[in-house]
Scaffold this motif. Structure first.
Motif, short mmCIF file in Angstrom:
data_model
loop_
_atom_site.label_atom_id
_atom_site.label_comp_id
_atom_site.label_asym_id
_atom_site.label_seq_id
_atom_site.Cartn_x
_atom_site.Cartn_y
_atom_site.Cartn_z
N SER A 126 2.70 -12.25 -2.16
CA SER A 126 1.97 -12.34 -1.13
C SER A 126 1.80 -11.04 -0.44
CB SER A 126 2.44 -13.30 0.11
OG SER A 126 1.44 -13.34 1.00
N GLY A 127 0.57 -10.36 -0.07
CA GLY A 127 0.08 -9.36 0.57
C GLY A 127 -0.04 -8.28 -0.44
N ASN A 128 0.33 -8.47 -1.72
CA ASN A 128 -0.08 -7.36 -2.77
C ASN A 128 -1.61 -7.35 -3.14
OD1 ASN A 128 2.63 -7.10 -2.85
ND2 ASN A 128 2.95 -7.57 -5.27
N THR A 129 -2.06 -6.17 -3.78
CA THR A 129 -3.58 -6.03 -3.88
C THR A 129 -3.81 -5.66 -5.08
OG1 THR A 129 -3.56 -3.76 -3.01
CG2 THR A 129 -4.02 -5.47 -1.40
N ALA A 130 -5.05 -6.25 -5.53
CA ALA A 130 -5.65 -5.72 -6.76
C ALA A 130 -6.87 -4.96 -6.41
CB ALA A 130 -5.93 -6.86 -7.66
N THR A 131 -7.27 -4.22 -7.02
CA THR A 131 -8.48 -3.12 -6.73
C THR A 131 -9.39 -3.09 -7.90
OG1 THR A 131 -6.98 -1.85 -5.35
CG2 THR A 131 -9.36 -0.81 -5.77
N TRP A 132 -10.75 -3.51 -7.69
CA TRP A 132 -11.80 -3.50 -8.56
C TRP A 132 -12.76 -2.28 -7.97
CZ3 TRP A 132 -13.25 -6.60 -12.64
CH2 TRP A 132 -12.14 -7.67 -13.08
#
Length: 142
Positions: A126-132
């Motif tokens: 929870s709180g981690n991100t993925a970037t597109w």
């Protein structure tokens, strides 16, 4: 009652004549623009997920990756490019981003990118991100 001079009356009639004979929208030139949704790339994924749905948009209308849309715009109009990404699981995570380009600013072919961050909403990541990164190409059409 105030009396007007002949010069004032003549000037008012001349001004009225000039205003009535001018086009109402003289400054609204049009320009044809081709917008291509070049690609959507998952540039970083910090344990958010592996199954994704994504979509590109040009002025609010969906466009497929690799597809183009030709627009006829006034030079005063704005082109809005948008990217949306969704990680597909029981409780999906969503992200979106957008960028705008004024039609009057298009003097040559340009490439615009839209960055979209998707944040994991549950679990140990929870709180981690993925970037597109969504890439669009905009060019004038003759």
């Amino acid at each position: 009652m105030q009396r007007r001079s002949f010069v004032q009356i003549a000037f008012n009639f001349l001004l009225l004549f000039v205003l009535m004979t001018q086009p109402l929208d003289a400054a609204a030139k049009t320009v044809k623009v081709k917008v291509t949704f070049v690609s959507a790339e998952l540039s970083e994924n910090n344990h958010v997920g592996n199954e994704w749905r994504y979509e590109g948009y040009v002025n609010g209308k969906a466009i497929g990756e690799g597809s183009s849309r030709t627009l006829t715009l006034k030079t005063t109009d704005t082109i809005t490019l948008k990217g949306e990404a969704q990680e597909q699981d029981k409780i999906p995570e969503d992200g979106s981003g957008s960028v705008s380009v004024k039609a009057s600013a298009l003097t040559k072919t340009i490439t615009k990118t839209v960055d979209v961050a998707v944040t994991e909403n549950r679990g140990r990541y929870s709180g981690n991100t993925a970037t597109w990164t969504f890439t669009f190409k905009i060019e004038k059409v003759k």
